[in-house]
Scaffold this motif. Sequence first.
Motif, short mmCIF file in Angstrom:
data_model
loop_
_atom_site.label_atom_id
_atom_site.label_comp_id
_atom_site.label_asym_id
_atom_site.label_seq_id
_atom_site.Cartn_x
_atom_site.Cartn_y
_atom_site.Cartn_z
N GLY A 84 0.57 -1.17 0.12
CA GLY A 84 -0.10 0.01 -0.38
C GLY A 84 0.55 1.47 -0.97
N ILE A 85 0.61 2.21 0.79
CA ILE A 85 0.79 3.55 0.87
C ILE A 85 2.61 3.48 1.19
CG2 ILE A 85 0.68 6.17 1.64
CD1 ILE A 85 -2.58 5.41 1.25
N THR A 86 2.86 4.06 0.77
CA THR A 86 4.58 3.87 1.35
C THR A 86 4.88 5.04 2.30
OG1 THR A 86 5.55 4.05 -1.10
CG2 THR A 86 7.43 4.57 0.86
N PHE A 87 5.01 4.37 3.35
CA PHE A 87 5.60 4.44 4.82
C PHE A 87 6.50 5.45 4.90
CE2 PHE A 87 3.85 0.64 6.16
CZ PHE A 87 2.58 1.13 6.03
N GLU A 110 9.22 -4.64 7.86
CA GLU A 110 10.02 -4.91 6.85
C GLU A 110 10.17 -4.86 5.43
OE1 GLU A 110 14.11 -7.35 5.35
OE2 GLU A 110 12.57 -7.85 6.07
N PHE A 111 10.74 -2.78 4.47
CA PHE A 111 10.73 -3.17 3.57
C PHE A 111 11.41 -3.92 2.20
CE2 PHE A 111 12.72 -0.22 0.02
CZ PHE A 111 11.84 0.36 -0.30
N LEU A 112 9.77 -4.00 1.61
CA LEU A 112 11.06 -4.61 0.38
C LEU A 112 11.00 -3.85 -0.86
CD1 LEU A 112 9.37 -8.48 0.23
CD2 LEU A 112 11.24 -7.58 1.60
N LYS A 113 10.49 -3.17 -1.01
CA LYS A 113 10.42 -2.65 -2.66
C LYS A 113 9.49 -1.62 -2.50
CE LYS A 113 10.84 -3.75 -7.72
NZ LYS A 113 11.52 -4.62 -8.43
N THR A 114 9.25 -0.49 -3.72
CA THR A 114 8.33 0.75 -3.99
C THR A 114 8.34 0.45 -5.40
OG1 THR A 114 9.52 1.97 -1.91
CG2 THR A 114 8.12 3.03 -4.02
N TYR A 115 7.06 1.03 -5.90
CA TYR A 115 6.36 0.53 -6.80
C TYR A 115 5.66 1.47 -6.86
CZ TYR A 115 7.59 -4.39 -6.02
OH TYR A 115 8.16 -5.78 -6.16
N ASP A 116 6.29 2.68 -8.40
CA ASP A 116 5.03 4.39 -8.44
C ASP A 116 5.67 4.59 -6.81
OD1 ASP A 116 4.25 6.04 -9.50
OD2 ASP A 116 2.58 5.13 -9.77
N GLN A 117 4.06 4.69 -6.65
CA GLN A 117 3.51 5.84 -4.66
C GLN A 117 3.16 4.49 -3.60
OE1 GLN A 117 0.26 8.11 -6.08
NE2 GLN A 117 1.75 9.67 -6.91
N GLU A 118 3.74 3.24 -4.32
CA GLU A 118 2.75 2.18 -3.59
C GLU A 118 4.64 1.56 -2.89
OE1 GLU A 118 -1.45 1.84 -3.73
OE2 GLU A 118 -0.47 0.41 -5.42
N SER A 119 4.06 0.90 -2.04
CA SER A 119 5.44 -0.43 -1.71
C SER A 119 5.01 -2.17 -1.09
CB SER A 119 6.30 0.65 -0.69
OG SER A 119 6.97 1.73 -1.34
N LEU A 120 5.68 -2.57 -1.05
CA LEU A 120 5.71 -4.33 -0.20
C LEU A 120 6.85 -4.04 1.31
CD1 LEU A 120 4.72 -6.73 -0.93
CD2 LEU A 120 6.66 -7.25 -2.04
N TYR A 121 5.71 -4.67 1.87
CA TYR A 121 6.53 -4.53 3.17
C TYR A 121 6.68 -6.12 3.70
CZ TYR A 121 6.42 0.29 3.24
OH TYR A 121 6.99 1.55 2.76
N HIS A 122 6.98 -6.46 4.59
CA HIS A 122 7.17 -7.81 4.42
C HIS A 122 7.31 -8.06 6.24
CE1 HIS A 122 8.99 -12.21 6.03
NE2 HIS A 122 8.00 -11.70 5.87
N ILE A 123 5.85 -8.84 7.13
CA ILE A 123 5.52 -8.63 8.15
C ILE A 123 6.01 -9.71 8.88
CG2 ILE A 123 3.30 -8.06 9.94
CD1 ILE A 123 2.70 -6.15 8.18
N TYR A 124 6.85 -9.90 9.86
CA TYR A 124 7.22 -10.99 10.36
C TYR A 124 7.39 -11.37 11.82
CZ TYR A 124 11.93 -9.18 10.95
OH TYR A 124 12.55 -7.68 10.90
N SER A 125 7.78 -12.55 12.61
CA SER A 125 8.43 -12.38 13.87
C SER A 125 9.28 -13.06 14.39
CB SER A 125 7.09 -13.72 14.05
OG SER A 125 7.69 -13.88 15.74
N PRO A 126 10.04 -12.01 14.60
CA PRO A 126 11.47 -11.81 14.37
C PRO A 126 12.04 -13.52 15.32
CG PRO A 126 10.52 -10.03 15.58
CD PRO A 126 9.74 -10.25 15.00
#
Length: 544
Positions: free
Chosen positions: A504-507, A528-544
């Motif tokens: 969704g929207i880049t933080f 964790e930030f992975l990659k931005t696509y135009d105005q939106e980005s992909l993030y990974h939500i994980y248990s450390p």
Amino acid sequence: MASDTHRFFWPSFFLIAIIFFVGTLFLSLKSGGEIFVSPDETANAFFAEHFARTGTLTVPEPLNDELDNTLHPRSVLSQNAHLVPAGFLGLPVLYGLLVFFFGKWTLLVITPLIAILAALAFGQILSKIFSKSVSQVSTILFLSHPAVWYYSARGLMPNVLFTSLVIFSVFFFLSRPLHTRFKRMPVYLDFILAGIFLGLALFVRASEVYWIVPVCFFLFLFFYKHLSWKIVSVFLLGLVVGLIPFFLFNLQTYGGLFLTGYTLHPASSTGVQGVALSHSSPLSYFPNLFSTLFPFGLSLRSAIKHILAYGFYLFSFLTLLSVFGLSLVIRTLSKKDYRPAYLFVLFVLSVWLGLWYGSWTIFDNPDPTQITMANSYVRYWLPIYVLCIPLIAELMIWMTARIPLARLRQNLLVIFCALIIGYNGWMVFFHGQDGLVRVTQTLTQNKQTRADIFERTPVNSIFIVDRADKLFFPYRHVLYPLRSEKTYELMPALSKSGPLYYYGITFPQSDIDYLNGIKLKQLGLQIEFLKTYDQESLYHIYSP
């Protein structure tokens, strides 16, 4: 004048039908039937294909057993760990049958083909009400109207199908084509088919029953001298037959004859905001009646605002022509013709649909200031736009009739039609943020984004999204939105059910720090930030 239009009608109709059909494929071929503009189209394609394979509209989603039925995109609901449509079932059932018999490719072309048939039927109806010249010009203008053309291109929205089915119903009732063409066929077969088509129209969009019933009742009062109780009974029999699928599939899918995706889960949570009725209104003393007729409230101010925007401003040129045409029709009204009934139906639909839908505040575009054809008001008011078409044709015929030379008169009429069709085509393909050219570019970019994300994420991934569910569903599990306490509560369970991502929207970095330091940390998670696509980005939500 009839001879003037007859000379060019069929060549012109075939030409505009080809242009219309090819234009609708402009969007479909780019998307390949894999990705769509809206969640409604995505859901309808998904359930139509599922119905073609299984004969049902319920799809198991085992993860929802432990996730409180929250794992689903917009326009889809989860009931007892099964995905079901969030809207009416008519389109996925009817189109699913066509997919079963002819293949998935039919989803790309069926609505434009139905619209072409509806244009011819519409012309035949108008020939009983207006002059032959007006009916022929209206048939040509029908296919080029921006609303018809645009939503035929986005053919998995139900509005063109609904409007076409209503047109077919009136066509069989008024023109009686089977009895006229095949004299040995009983005329009652036409009336049965008229009822069946109206029932199927309600199967596609049952919410329109609020205006269909009073309009039918009025038309009965207007034409009762020409109708027998036998005709009415046969028509009602056909209507019951046409409504059988509505009750049957509601019962099978939702567990109740009158249950629908809208009554199962109010649409107010999907981007529609209603304006509540003031307690000072007389209707407030009848809360049950009011809530039934206006489930999202009634606001005259909002209705006027949206009518001005989508009834006058968006199609200002066509609206201006319609107003002049209306004045001509009113000046020449006669009690002996059907035009008073036609104008009354137009008036009732304009008032009712204007209040019903205009009272809502609908956000189809992320930018609420944008007035474009992609906003739902346009497709909701499609019947009104269609009924205004012969008013434009009436004006064109009146203007060209002032010219004494027949050849010049005919050529000028062709030029007028070409100018209107050109204007309509510009509106469909290039107007605003949602013209088909720009939409096609967006879909192409979305396909590239999705392909890259799918390469980076496992098949069993779960995506939390805001408006991007149409990118990932049905190829990945989807939940929306991120900004919900319930979503945060479910995140620990979600992360155990499969790899969890947010798209969704880049933080900004401050939001990332807050999530990792406070909000998600309390849940035993990190982002964790992975990659931005135009105005939106992909993030990974994980248990450390």
